[in-house]
Motif scaffolding. Structure first.
Motif, PDB file in Angstrom:
ATOM      1  N   ALA A   1       0.857  -1.195   0.000  1.00  0.00           N
ATOM      2  CA  ALA A   1       0.000   0.000   0.000  1.00  0.00           C
ATOM      3  C   ALA A   1       0.881   1.230   0.000  1.00  0.00           C
ATOM      4  N   LEU A   2       0.626   2.114  -0.932  1.00  0.00           N
ATOM      5  CA  LEU A   2       1.308   3.393  -1.030  1.00  0.00           C
ATOM      6  C   LEU A   2       0.294   4.498  -1.245  1.00  0.00           C
ATOM      7  N   TRP A   3       0.643   5.652  -0.733  1.00  0.00           N
ATOM      8  CA  TRP A   3      -0.193   6.830  -0.903  1.00  0.00           C
ATOM      9  C   TRP A   3       0.504   7.809  -1.811  1.00  0.00           C
ATOM     10  N   SER A   4      -0.301   8.483  -2.576  1.00  0.00           N
ATOM     11  CA  SER A   4       0.225   9.545  -3.440  1.00  0.00           C
ATOM     12  C   SER A   4      -0.736  10.711  -3.414  1.00  0.00           C
ATOM     13  N   CYS A   5      -0.171  11.864  -3.653  1.00  0.00           N
ATOM     14  CA  CYS A   5      -0.987  13.086  -3.613  1.00  0.00           C
ATOM     15  C   CYS A   5      -0.253  14.159  -4.378  1.00  0.00           C
ATOM     16  N   GLY A   6      -0.989  14.893  -5.174  1.00  0.00           N
ATOM     17  CA  GLY A   6      -0.419  16.035  -5.858  1.00  0.00           C
ATOM     18  C   GLY A   6      -0.440  17.249  -4.927  1.00  0.00           C
ATOM     19  N   GLU A   7       0.664  17.895  -4.807  1.00  0.00           N
ATOM     20  CA  GLU A   7       0.791  19.029  -3.893  1.00  0.00           C
ATOM     21  C   GLU A   7       0.577  20.330  -4.649  1.00  0.00           C
ATOM     22  N   SER A   8      -0.363  21.129  -4.115  1.00  0.00           N
ATOM     23  CA  SER A   8      -0.581  22.460  -4.669  1.00  0.00           C
ATOM     24  C   SER A   8       0.037  23.481  -3.707  1.00  0.00           C
ATOM     25  N   LEU A   9       0.155  24.685  -4.178  1.00  0.00           N
ATOM     26  CA  LEU A   9       0.690  25.743  -3.340  1.00  0.00           C
ATOM     27  C   LEU A   9      -0.356  26.116  -2.290  1.00  0.00           C
ATOM     28  N   HIS A  10      -0.024  25.915  -1.030  1.00  0.00           N
ATOM     29  CA  HIS A  10      -0.985  26.171   0.055  1.00  0.00           C
ATOM     30  C   HIS A  10      -0.235  26.837   1.209  1.00  0.00           C
ATOM     31  N   LEU A  11      -0.490  28.117   1.350  1.00  0.00           N
ATOM     32  CA  LEU A  11       0.121  28.889   2.427  1.00  0.00           C
ATOM     33  C   LEU A  11      -0.984  29.335   3.386  1.00  0.00           C
TER      34      LEU A  11
END
Length: 1768
Positions: A763-773
C-alpha cells in the motif's frame, strides 16, 4: 485474698480469640496507666466494660510498694453505693510487696458510673478513679492529615488508619468537601478492627486548603468526628530545553525549543532527547501532542511518550525519533507539551533532513573490442558510493543466460567505498554484441551502462563495434536513419542523399533555406528512459526496431513434466532491412528457444518456440532469455563501406517462470525482507513521481515474484516479474502520476513463488501538492493603537502546509513602506514549516490605517521553469493615537520609615488612552525640615526606582516598584516626572523639556523609640513614692534622651550583638544614667521595680537589656585573660549570683502597645552593688544604665539619698506667700531613723534685713523603716538669680550627708506668660489611666496619679477616681489611708471605705482644700484592699479565739499523778484523743474526755509547709499545743499620688486671672468629715479598728442577710400601707424647719395654712424660690391648682404686696456665705450623683436628648387636690 492481677476475669471465648490471633486486642497491662504516689504504685483508673444489669463484677486493685521503706496507708470507701470494697483498715506494705484490693461493681441502671477510692498516707492523699462505661461507638483516627503538595489539575493522595476503638460494630460514612475525596467513603468496622482510608486531593486552582471532613458513625444516634485536611496546590511551570549534547550551538543553561536532527540516512532511525524542566515545586503532569495538520501525512517524527509527570524542580527526558523515508526531503514538525488542565502550552519544533546514497559508475560503457569465438574477456567496472549511507545496487541482467556476466550483479555498497566489478564477455555467435544494462540503486535514480563487443570466427568476421558507433547510432536514431540497413545507407551516401556531419554521424542534406539545424541526441533522465521503453508503459523514447512478444511469461504449473506445452514467441522486424535473430543458449537451463538463429525479412515477423523441460518435481524455475537482432549485412565487415553506417545489435529479453508443484503440495515459504515506503515522494500536480522498493531474499531457495499491475493501473512497477537468487535482492521502481490534491491509496499485490497464498499487498499513498500557504488570523493583522512617532512590532506567522518547499516574497505598496515594514521580506519555507515574521507599524498621524500587503509563493524548482505562483493578501489594521500617563495616587504618603531601613511600595501608573506608552521617569528630592544643607547634599537620593523605563499598556496600569531609604530623621518630598519615549527622545537629557509631573511622594524618617509611662515599686521598696522612684531611676532624663536622634556611634551595632571580647564591653553611647534601687537590710525581700514601656511612636520597637555577659562573645578558654581587675570581679560576682535581674530582658512593642518590665535587686550581700546594663533599641538608641543598689545590716540606721543635690521649684520674686516645698528622705534600713538638719549655712544666706531665703519648717524628725520622710522648706527669693546652700543632714546613729539645695528666683514681669512655671507635673509622667499591675493584685485604680494643678487658697478641687475589682467571683473591701495629719486636714476622700462587688467599680472623689498655707502638695494616698472572704474568715477566727481565751481564763487542770491506778507509759505522740485515752487509767480517761484546747498565746509561730491534703503538724510539741492568735490578712496596697500647688488669692488672681472665676471661695471648713451616702469606716490610723456593726454585717452569712432583708421589706411595706403614718408625715412636712426658715416664702406659708390642696414639702418650695418663674407661668399654675376663685384672688393680692419684699429678701440671702456654700454643696452632690449613675450604666451622658411633644389633654389640666404631686 487472691484476685487476678490484670483486672476483669477472662472468659474462655476471649482466651480462645487471643490464642488464635483473630482479634487484635491490647492487654490489660498495657491498657492500664499506672502512677506512683509516695512510693505506692497503683493504676490511676480502674475500668469496667461489658457489664450487665443485675450482675456483680469484681475487679482487683493492686497496690505495690516500690519504695525502699515499709509503707503504711489507709483508705476510704467509694462514696456511691454502686462500688463496694472491704471495710477500711490499716495496711502495711513491705518493700516490693503487693496488695490486692477487690472492688465490687453493682449497677442498677444502664448509665455511666464514676467514683473514686481515696488512699491516705502520712505524706498526703491520692485517689484511684473507678469508671464503668457503657458500650459505645467510637472511631479513632488522626485529627489532621497533611497531604503532599500538588499541582493544579493533578492528583496526590495519602492514607491514614481508622480504628474502631468502641465496643459496637460501627457503620461510617464520610462527608468530604471538594477537592478532596475519601476511599472508602463508607463502610463498617467491627470492634477493634482497622482500615486504611485513602485521601485523594485533586485541586482545580492554586490555593492553600484547610478544610474539615466529617465522619458520621454510630447506630441510631449518629455521631460525628472531623479531621482537618491540609493541602497546598500550586501552578506548574514547564520549560523545554534541547540539551547541549544534541546541539553544540547551545550554551549550558540556555533554553532552546528547536530540536535539529541534521541529515539522517534514509530508512534509519535516529533518536534525540529533549529535557522538560519543571521550574515549580510541584510534580507537573503533562501530555505531548502533535500539531494538527489540515491534510493527512506520514509522520517521520515520533514520540512514544504521550503522557508523563515532571518531578518538582526536576526534569523529564523526552525521546524524539526521526525516521525519514524520502531522500532529500526537509522534514519539520511541532510537538506541544500541554500541562494538566491546559494551563500552559510549550511548543517544541523538530527539523531534519533525509539523505540517501550517492552511487556513481566510473565509466558508463565497457568496450570489449573483439575476441574470437569460444574465448572470453574480462574487464573491470568500478562503482563508488560517495555518501556515508549504504547503498543497495542491482544490475538488471541475468548473468546465467547472457554473454555479459558480472561477478557481483547485486549487493550492498557501504558508505564512501568503491567496488570493482568484474564484467566477463563470453560470446556464443560471431556477431557484434551490444546491451544497455540498467544499474538499479535503492533510494536513487537508476544508471545505465553499455556493454558491447565483437566476436569473430574463422568464417564470419563482422565489423568491430566501437564506442563512436554507439554515439553515431544515438544521433542517427534521433534523425530516423537507423531503420535502414547499412547497405541502403551506403547507397544513399553515394547518391548524395545523406551526408556526414562534423561529428561523423549521418544526416539528411540541409534544406534551402537552412531554417532548422540537424537534430541532436539529448540524454534523457534515467528514470524516464527506464519506464518509457514502450513495454512497461505506452510511451517510448524512440520507436522499437525489433520487438518480441511476450516479454514476460509464466508457464504456471507444469505437470506432468513431459507434457509441457511450448511457448510461441513472436519476433517482429520493424526495420527496412533483413535482420538476423540469434538467441544466447543457456547451458543447464530448463528453458531454450528454438530455433536459435533465424532471419526475418523487413517488416515481417517470425515465430519461435520456447521449450520448457523441467527435471524436478516441486521446484521453481525462472530465467531470462537473451537474444540479439542485427542487420544481416553486418555479418561480415566487407559488406560495410562507410564506417558511419554501422548499427549496433538490439538486445531482446524474455522473462520466464514456471513451477512443478504437485496439486495440494505447499510451495516453498519465501523468506524475505521488503523495504517499501508508505508514500510516494511529494510532487506538484500532473508531475511524475517515483520511488524504489527493495526485496531481499534471506532464504536458501529461489524466490519468484510477480506484480499484478492490473489491480492497480495507476502505478507502474518495473520489473513486474522475475526471480531472486538465494541471498540476492531485487530493486523495484514504482511510478505514478498524481492528478489531484486528494490523497490516493495504491494497493499492489506482489505474489511470491507463484502461490496466491504468498501474496503481499503493498500500500502506497500519493498526492499532488498544490501551493498552500496558511496566514495567521485568516489573513488579518491587527495592531493596537500606537503613539504617534513610535513603532509597534508584532510577530505574524505563515505556514507551508504542503510537503514541498516553497519560496515566498512580500510586496508592500511604495506609499506604505514608511509606515509598514516586514522582516524577512523573502525566504524559503520548508515542508510544514511555520515562520514568524516581524511586522513593524509606525504611524505618523492621529488616524486609523487600513493597509494591504501581498505575499507571492512559488515552488522551489531551479532546474526547470517554475510553475505559476500564487499570491495571498494580508490586511493590516492599525491606528495612530496620542496619550498621557497619570498616577493612581497623585500624593502618596509612605508615613514614617525607620532611618536606615528600607520600605518598598508600588506606584500605579494609569494609561487611560487607547495606545501603549513608553515612558522615562525622573526623581527630584526636596527636604522640608531644618537640617544642615551641606550634609544633606552629600547624602544619596533616598528614593530609588526599580526601573526608570517601561511601557504602560492601553487602558491598563503598570506598577513601578520604589524603594525608600531615609538617611536622616527628616521629612522627604519626592517629585516624580515622566516623559514619553520616542525614537528622537530616548534618554533623560533629550526628554527634559517634555517632562510632565506624575506624582508626589512624601515620607518621614523616624527612629524607633519608647518612653517610660509608669513606674512602681514593690518588695523592699514598697515604701518609696512614685515621684521619688522617678528621680531614683532618672526617668525624666531617660525619656528626654529617647526623644532625641541617636548618634552615629550608637548605631555602630544596630541590633543587639555579642561584639565584646572582654568582660567590660566598650561604650558607644554618650549617655550614662543611674538606676538607683535604693537600700534595704540584708536578708529582706528583693527590691522590685516595675517599669511600663509604652511605644508612643509609629514604628515597632525592639528593645533589650544587655548585661555585660550578654555582650561578650563566646571564645575559647585559652584565649581569655586569666587575671581580672577588682571591678571585673565585682561584676562577675553580681552576675553569677543574679543580684540584678530584668524580666523580660527583651521584647517588641508595636505602635501604641505597652509592656511591663520588672527590675529586681536581691539583698544577699552587704555593700553597694553596681552593674552597667546596656539598654539597646534596635536601629536606635543604646543607653548605658548603671544599676546600683545598697544592702545594709539589720541594725544599721541608714537614710538613702537619691543625690547630693536638690532643685527647688522656681519661685517668682515679690511673692507674698512663697509655697512650701518638700524634700524626701527614704529610710532604707530596718530601724527607725532620727534626723536633724543643721541650719548654720541657712542662716548665712539671709539677706536684706535677715530675710530667710531658705526656711526649713521641719528641721528634725523620725522616719519609720521602709518609709519616706518629708522635710518642708520655703524658698523665698529676693532676686532673680540662682541660690545655692549646702545643708548637712545628721542621721543619729548613722552616716550624715551634705546636700546642696538650689533654688531659682525669676522676675514675672520679664518672663512671658508661656514661660511661667505653672505646672508642677513632671513632663515625663503621663497622668493617664495606664497602670502597672503587680502580681496578686485584685483591684486597680483608674488613675495612678492625679494633678489638681494650680488652685487658689480656700477653694476646693475635686477629682474622680474609680476603684475597679478585677476579680470575677470575689468581692473586695477597700479603705483609704492618709499618712500624715497635715494631709488629713487638706485632703478628703469620699467614700473612705467600702465593698466592691466582683467585676464592678466604685467611684471615689478626691477633694483637696488648702486652708491658709501656700504649698506644693505631693501626697501619696494608700488604698488598702482586702478580699472580703479572707476578711470575714479572719473575723470569725478572731471571735472564736477570743471566746476560747475567755473560757481558758476560768479553766484549771488537775496535775496530781497519784490519782487512781497505775498509769501506762505515755505515748510519745499525742496526735488524737482516742490514742491518748488508751494510755490513761479509767478515771483519767474520763477526765481526758473533756480535754481543753491548747492555751492561748499571742506570739505568732511560723507557718510550716503543708502536705498534699492537710497542713503538716508542728515539730515542736509545745508549739503544737499553743493556739496562736489569728493574724489579719495582708492587704494589697494601691498607691495614688496627688499633686497640686496652692496660691494665695492675690497671687492666683495676678497670675491666673482667667482661671479665677472657675473656683468658689469659701470659709475654712471644719475638720468634720463630709456626709456620704456610702458605707463609712472610721478615719483613725488603725486600719482594722472599724465599726463593730460594720464588721458584724460583713461577717454575716447569706441566710442572715436574707432574713434581715425580708424583715425590713415587711416593715417598709407596712409603713407605706398605713394611712396613719401618712398623716404623721404630712403634718411633719407642714411644720417649719428652723434651719431653712430664712428661705420660707410667705406665699407658701399662706397656701399651706389653707391646708386645702398644697402637699408640696418645704424643701421643694425653697428650691422653687431659688429659681423664680415668670409671673404668667405662676398664674397659670395657680389657676390650675386653686380650688376656688376667692382663694385665688386673695393669693394674687398677697403676692403683689409681698413681691418687693421677696426680692429684697432674696438679694440679702444671696449675699450670705451660707447660701453660696449650700448651693455649691447641692451642685457638687448633684454632679457626683450623676457621675455615679453614669458609671453604673443608669444614665448615658453621651445620648442625644429627646424632646417629646404631647398633645394637650383636658384631663391633664385638672389636678386632683387630694393626690400628692408626682416626682420626676
Amino acid at each position: 485474698m487472691l484476685a487476678q492481677a490484670h483486672g476483669e476475669p477472662q472468659s474462655p471465648e476471649a482466651f480462645r480469640k487471643l490464642c488464635c490471633g483473630c482479634v487484635r486486642k491490647l492487654s490489660a497491662r498495657k491498657a492500664k496507666k499506672k502512677g506512683v504516689f509516695w512510693g505506692i504504685e497503683v493504676a490511676e483508673t480502674l475500668r469496667w466494660h461489658g457489664w450487665e444489669l443485675g450482675k456483680e463484677m469484681i475487679k482487683h486493685l493492686i497496690l505495690k510498694n516500690v519504695h525502699e521503706k515499709t509503707q503504711k496507708l489507709s483508705y476510704r470507701c467509694p462514696s456511691t453505693r454502686f462500688f463496694l470494697t472491704v471495710f477500711p483498715q490499716q495496711m502495711t506494705l513491705s518493700p516490693g510487696m503487693s496488695l490486692t484490693l477487690p472492688i465490687v461493681f453493682r449497677p442498677t441502671e444502664k448509665r455511666e458510673y464514676k467514683d473514686s477510692i481515696c488512699f491516705k498516707k502520712a505524706e498526703g492523699e491520692f485517689s484511684v478513679t473507678l469508671h464503668a462505661t457503657l458500650p459505645v461507638s467510637c472511631l479513632s483516627f488522626p485529627s489532621a492529615v497533611q497531604l503532599p503538595i500538588c499541582a493544579v489539575h493533578n492528583v496526590t493522595e495519602t492514607t491514614f488508619p481508622m480504628r474502631n476503638i468502641g465496643d459496637l460494630v460501627t457503620v461510617f460514612a464520610w462527608e468530604t468537601p471538594s477537592p478532596f475525596y475519601m476511599t472508602p467513603d463508607c463502610g463498617m468496622l467491627n470492634p477493634g478492627a482497622e482500615c486504611v482510608v485513602k485521601v485523594v486531593f485533586q485541586p482545580k486552582e492554586a490555593l492553600m486548603y484547610d478544610v474539615a471532613a466529617t465522619c458520621w458513625f454510630g447506630g441510631e444516634e449518629k455521631q460525628k468526628r472531623t479531621i482537618q485536611l491540609k493541602a497546598l496546590s500550586k501552578y506548574p511551570f514547564l520549560r523545554v530545553c534541547v540539551t547541549a549534547e544534541e546541539d553544540e550551538s547551545i550554551q549550558p543553561g540556555e533554553f532552546r525549543d528547536v530540536l535539529c536532527f541534521g541529515s539522517v540516512p534514509v530508512g534509519t532511525t535516529v533518536e534525540k532527547c529533549v529535557e522538560i524542566f519543571n521550574l515549580s515545586v510541584v510534580d507537573a503532569p503533562c501530555r505531548i501532542e502533535r500539531a494538527k495538520d489540515p491534510l493527512p501525512r506520514d509522520h517521520v517524527f515520533s514520540c512514544d511518550v504521550a503522557h508523563g509527570v515532571v518531578p518538582a524542580n526536576g526534569k523529564l527526558v523526552l525521546c524524539i525519533r526521526f525516521q525519514p523515508q524520502t531522500v532529500g526531503e526537509h522534514s519539520t514538525d511541532y510537538f506541544t507539551i500541554v500541562s494538566a488542565g491546559c494551563l500552559l502550552q510549550t511548543v517544541l519544533k523538530v527539523v531534519g533532513l533525509c539523505k540517501g546514497p550517492l552511487v556513481s559508475l566510473h565509466q558508463y560503457s565497457v568496450d570489449f573490442d573483439w575476441i574470437n569465438l569460444g574465448e572470453s574477456l574480462m574487464h573491470t567496472l568500478k562503482i563508488s558510493n560517495i555518501s556515508d549511507v549504504p547503498a543497495y545496487y542491482q544490475f538488471d541482467i541475468d548473468s546465467r543466460g547472457s554473454v555479459f556476466s558480472l561477478d557481483r550483479p547485486c549487493g550492498v555498497l557501504e558508505g564512501t567505498t568503491t567496488l570493482a566489478l568484474k564484467v566477463t564477455f563470453r560470446p556464443t555467435q560471431p556477431i557484434s554484441y551490444h546491451r544497455r544494462v540498467v544499474c538499479l540503486v535503492h533510494h536513487q535514480e537508476p544508471m545505465y551502462v553499455d556493454f558491447f563487443g565483437t566476436c569473430h570466427s574463422d568464417t564470419a568476421k563482422p565489423a568491430i563495434l566501437q564506442a563512436r558507433h554507439l554515439s553515431w547510432y544515438r544521433t542517427n536514431i534521433v534523425r530516423g536513419l537507423t531503420f535502414y540497413p547499412p547497405d541502403i545507407l551506403n547507397a544513399m551516401l553515394k547518391d548524395g542523399k545523406l551526408q556526414v556531419d562534423e561529428k561523423g554521424a549521418l544526416m539528411l542534406p540541409p534544406e534551402i533555406p537552412q531554417d532548422k539545424p540537424p537534430k541532436e541526441y539529448l540524454e534523457a533522465d534515467s528514470i524516464t528512459e527506464y519506464f518509457h521503453d514502450g513495454v512497461s508503459s505506452d510511451l517510448a523514447l524512440f520507436p522499437p526496431h525489433v520487438s518480441v512478444s511476450p516479454r514476460e511469461y509464466d508457464f504456471g504449473c507444469c505437470m506432468p513434466l513431459h507434457k509441457v506445452e511450448p511457448l510461441p514467441l513472436c519476433v517482429t522486424n520493424h526495420t527496412k532491412g533483413k535482420i538476423t535473430v540469434a538467441w544466447t543458449p543457456s547451458h543447464g537451463s530448463a528453458f531454450r528457444v528454438s530455433p536459435e538463429i533465424c532471419d526475418i525479412p523487413p517488416l515481417k515477423s517470425s515465430a519461435f518456440r520456447v521449450l520448457f523441460q523441467p527435471t524436478q518435481l516441486n521446484s521453481l524455475y525462472a530465467a531470462e532469455l537473451e537474444g540479439f537482432a542485427f542487420y544481416k549485412v553486418l555479418r561480415h565487415y566487407s559488406n560495410i563501406e562507410e564506417d558511419a553506417t554501422i548499427c549496433p545489435s538490439w538486445c531482446l529479453t524474455v522473462r520466464l517462470r514456471a513451477h512443478t508443484y504437485e496439486a495440494g503440495r505447499e510451495h516453498f515459504i519465501p523468506q524475505y525482507i521488503l523495504d517499501v515506503p508508505k508514500t510516494f515522494p511529494p510532487v506538484a500536480l500532473n508531475t511524475d513521481t517515483y520511488c524504489s522498493m527493495l526485496l531481499l531474499n534471506t532464504g536458501t531457495s529461489l524466490i519468484t515474484f510477480s506484480v499484478n499491475e492490473a489491480a492497480c493501473p495507476s502505478v507502474l512497477v518495473k520489473p513486474r516479474t522475475g526471480h531472486i537468487m538465494p541471498g540476492g535482492q531485487q530493486i523495484f521502481f514504482l511510478f505514478t502520476h498524481p492528478v489531484n490534491t486528494v490523497s490516493q491509496q495504491h494497493v499492489l499485490p506482489l505474489q511470491l513463488n507463484s502461490c496466491p497464498g504468498y501474496t503481499k499487498e503493498i500500500a502506497l499513498w500519493s498526492c499532488g501538492e498544490s501551493l498552500h500557504l496558511v496566514l495567521e488570523g485568516d489573513g488579518n493583522l491587527y495592531f493596537k493603537p500606537v503613539y504617534i512617532g513610535t513603532s509597534s512590532t508584532r510577530m505574524y506567522t505563515i505556514k507551508n502546509c504542503t510537503r514541498l518547499p516553497m519560496v515566498f516574497t512580500w510586496k508592500i505598496h511604495q506609499s506604505d513602506r514608511k509606515i509598514l515594514s516586514v522582516s524577512p521580506t523573502a525566504g524559503i519555507l520548508q515542508p510544514y514549516e511555520a515562520m514568524a515574521q516581524a511586522w513593524t507599524f509606525t504611524p505618523d498621524k492621529e488616524t486609523k490605517y487600513l493597509l494591504q500587503a501581498m505575499v507571492f509563493v512559488r515552488r522551489k524548482n531551479p532546474e526547470a521553469v517554475s510553475p505559476e505562483g500564487v499570491r495571498y493578501a494580508l490586511q493590516i489594521v492599525g491606528e495612530g493615537a496620542l496619550g498621557t500617563i497619570r498616577a493612581q495616587k497623585e500624593h502618596l504618603d509612605l508615613g514614617n520609615i525607620l532611618v536606615g531601613d528600607l520600605q518598598s511600595c508600588s506606584i500605579v501608573l494609569l494609561n487611560d488612552g487607547i495606545c501603549s506608552l513608553k515612558y522615562i521617569l525622573s526623581v527630584e528630592q526636596l527636604i522640608t525640615r531644618p537640617c544642615d544643607p551641606e550634609e544633606v547634599c552629600s547624602d544619596p537620593l533616598a528614593l530609588e526606582l526599580e526601573h526608570s523605563r517601561g511601557t504602560v499598556a492601553a487602558r491598563s496600569k503598570a506598577f513601578v516598584r520604589i524603594t525608600v531609604r531615609p538617611a536622616r530623621r527628616l521629612h522627604y518630598t519626592w517629585s516624580i516626572k515622566y516623559a514619553i519615549c520616542t525614537p528622537t527622545a530616548t534618554d533623560l537629557v533629550s526628554t527634559k523639556e517634555e517632562q510632565q509631573p506624575l506624582c508626589c511622594i512624601i515620607a518621614t524618617g523616624v527612629y524607633p523609640t519608647f518612653c517610660i509611662a509608669d513606674a512602681c515599686s514593690a518588695g523592699s521598696a514598697s515604701g518609696i513614692s512614685k515621684l521619688h522612684l522617678w528621680r531614683l531611676f532618672s526617668l525624666d532624663t531617660l525619656n528626654e534622651y529617647l526623644e532625641q536622634d541617636p548618634t552615629p556611634s550608637e548605631l555602630t551595632y544596630r541590633v543587639p550583638t555579642r561584639h565584646s571580647t572582654c568582660l567590660i564591653p566598650p561604650v558607644y553611647t554618650p549617655l550614662l544614667l543611674d538606676f538607683n534601687f535604693g537600700a534595704a537590710p540584708i536578708g529582706s525581700e528583693p527590691t522590685l521595680v516595675m517599669l511600663l514601656l509604652v511605644n508612643k511612636g509609629v514604628v515597632p520597637v525592639e528593645w533589650a537589656f544587655l548585661f555585660p555577659s550578654d555582650q561578650k562573645m563566646d571564645i575559647e578558654h585559652w584565649a581569655e585573660d586569666a587575671e581580672f581587675t577588682p571591678y571585673e570581679l565585682h561584676q562577675m560576682r553580681i552576675q553569677d549570683n543574679q543580684l540584678f535581674s530584668v524580666s523580660p530582658k527583651s521584647g517588641k512593642l508595636l505602635p501604641g502597645q505597652e509592656e511591663s518590665v520588672q527590675l529586681s535587686h536581691r539583698h544577699d550581700f552587704i555593700g553597694t552593688d553596681h552593674l552597667p546594663v546596656l539598654l539597646k533599641i534596635s536601629y536606635g538608641h543604646e543607653i548605658l544604665l548603671n544599676f546600683s543598689g545598697m544592702t545594709v545590716e539589720q541594725d544599721q540606721r541608714y537614710i538613702h539619698f537619691a543625690s547630693t543635690k536638690h532643685h527647688f521649684a522656681p519661685v517668682a520674686i515679690g511673692t507674698s506667700q512663697p509655697p512650701t516645698q518638700i524634700y524626701e528622705l527614704y529610710n532604707g534600713g530596718s530601724m527607725p531613723v532620727m534626723f536633724e538638719v543643721q541650719l548654720d549655712n541657712i542662716v548665712r544666706t539671709q539677706e536684706n534685713f535677715w530675710h530667710p531665703v531658705f526656711l526649713c519648717l521641719t528641721p528634725r524628725g523620725e522616719i519609720p523603716p521602709g518609709t519616706t520622710g518629708h522635710i518642708e522648706w520655703i524658698f523665698s527669693p529676693l532676686e532673680a538669680k540662682t541660690y545655692l546652700v549646702d545643708v548637712l543632714i545628721h542621721v543619729l546613729g548613722g552616716e550624715s550627708a551634705l546636700i546642696t539645695f538650689q533654688g531659682e528666683g525669676y522676675d514675672p514681669n520679664t518672663i512671658g506668660a508661656t514661660d511661667t512655671p505653672s505646672e508642677i507635673l513632671s513632663p515625663s509622667v503621663f497622668p493617664g489611666s495606664t497602670q502597672l499591675n503587680l502580681p496578686g493584685q485584685v483591684a486597680t485604680l483608674s488613675h495612678h496619679r492625679i494633678c489638681l494643678g494650680n488652685i487658689p487658697d480656700y477653694t476646693k478641687a475635686t477629682q474622680l477616681v474609680f476603684l475597679n475589682n478585677i476579680l470575677e467571683s470575689k468581692a473586695v473591701v477597700f479603705a483609704w489611708q492618709i499618712n500624715t495629719c497635715k494631709d488629713k486636714k487638706v485632703l478628703q476622700i469620699s467614700p473612705e471605705s467600702g465593698v466592691v462587688q466582683p467585676g464592678e467599680s466604685i467611684p471615689c472623689f478626691i477633694t483637696l482644700q488648702p486652708s491658709g498655707s501656700v504649698s506644693f502638695y505631693s501626697i501619696d494616698l494608700v488604698c488598702e484592699v482586702y478580699i472580703q472572704e479572707s476578711l470575714v474568715q479572719y473575723e470569725r477566727d478572731l471571735q472564736e479565739w477570743e471566746r476560747e481565751k475567755e473560757r481558758q481564763a476560768v479553766e484549771f487542770t488537775i496535775t496530781e499523778k497519784d490519782l487512781g491506778t497505775k498509769k501506762k507509759p505515755k505515748s510519745p505522740t499525742a496526735s488524737s484523743d482516742s490514742a491518748e485515752t488508751e494510755n490513761l487509767p479509767e478515771s483519767s480517761a474520763v477526765i481526758r474526755k473533756y480535754k481543753t484546747l491548747p492555751p492561748i498565746k499571742n506570739h505568732p509561730m511560723p507557718n510550716q509547709p503543708a502536705g498534699h491534703f492537710q497542713r503538716r503538724l508542728l515539730v515542736d510539741k509545745e508549739a503544737s499545743l499553743v493556739w496562736v492568735k489569728p493574724e489579719p490578712p495582708k492587704p494589697i496596697l494601691l498607691y495614688l499620688a496627688v499633686t497640686a500647688r496652692s496660691y494665695s488669692t492675690e497671687d492666683f488672681l495676678s497670675n491666673f486671672t482667667s482661671e479665677f472665676p472657675k473656683y468658689f471661695l469659701s470659709r475654712p471648713f471644719s475638720n468634720q468629715p463630709l456626709e456620704s451616702k456610702f458605707v463609712h469606716g472610721s478615719r483613725d490610723g488603725d486600719r482594722m479598728d472599724m465599726d463593730p456593726k460594720w464588721l458584724s454585717l460583713a461577717a454575716a452569712s447569706k441566710q442572715e442577710l436574707q432574713i434581715a432583708t425580708d424583715v425590713l421589706t415587711g416593715v417598709i411595706r407596712g409603713l407605706l400601707e398605713s394611712t396613719q403614718f401618712h398623716d404623721v408625715v404630712r403634718r411633719s412636712l407642714d411644720e417649719p424647719i428652723p434651719y431653712f426658715s430664712q428661705f420660707w416664702c410667705e406665699e407658701s406659708a399662706e397656701l399651706q395654712d389653707g391646708r386645702e390642696w398644697s402637699t408640696v414639702p418645704s424643701r421643694v418650695s425653697a428650691s422653687q424660690d431659688l429659681y423664680p418663674e415668670k409671673d404668667g407661668e405662676r398664674k397659670e399654675m395657680r389657676q390650675e391648682n386653686s380650688p376656688s376663685n376667692d382663694l385665688l384672688e386673695c393669693s394674687e393680692k398677697m403676692s403683689e404686696i409681698l413681691h418687693h419684699e421677696q426680692l429684697r429678701v432674696q438679694e440679702m440671702m444671696s449675699r450670705q456665705p451660707a447660701f453660696g456654700t449650700l448651693v455649691v454643696q447641692v451642685l457638687e452632690n448633684t454632679l457626683q450623683n450623676i457621675l455615679i449613675e453614669a458609671s453604673r450604666g443608669e444614665v448615658v451622658l453621651t445620648a442625644r436628648p429627646r424632646v417629646i411633644a404631647l398633645p394637650p389633654s383636658p384631663s391633664r389640666r385638672i389636678a386632683n387636690p387630694a393626690s400628692p404631686p408626682s416626682r420626676a
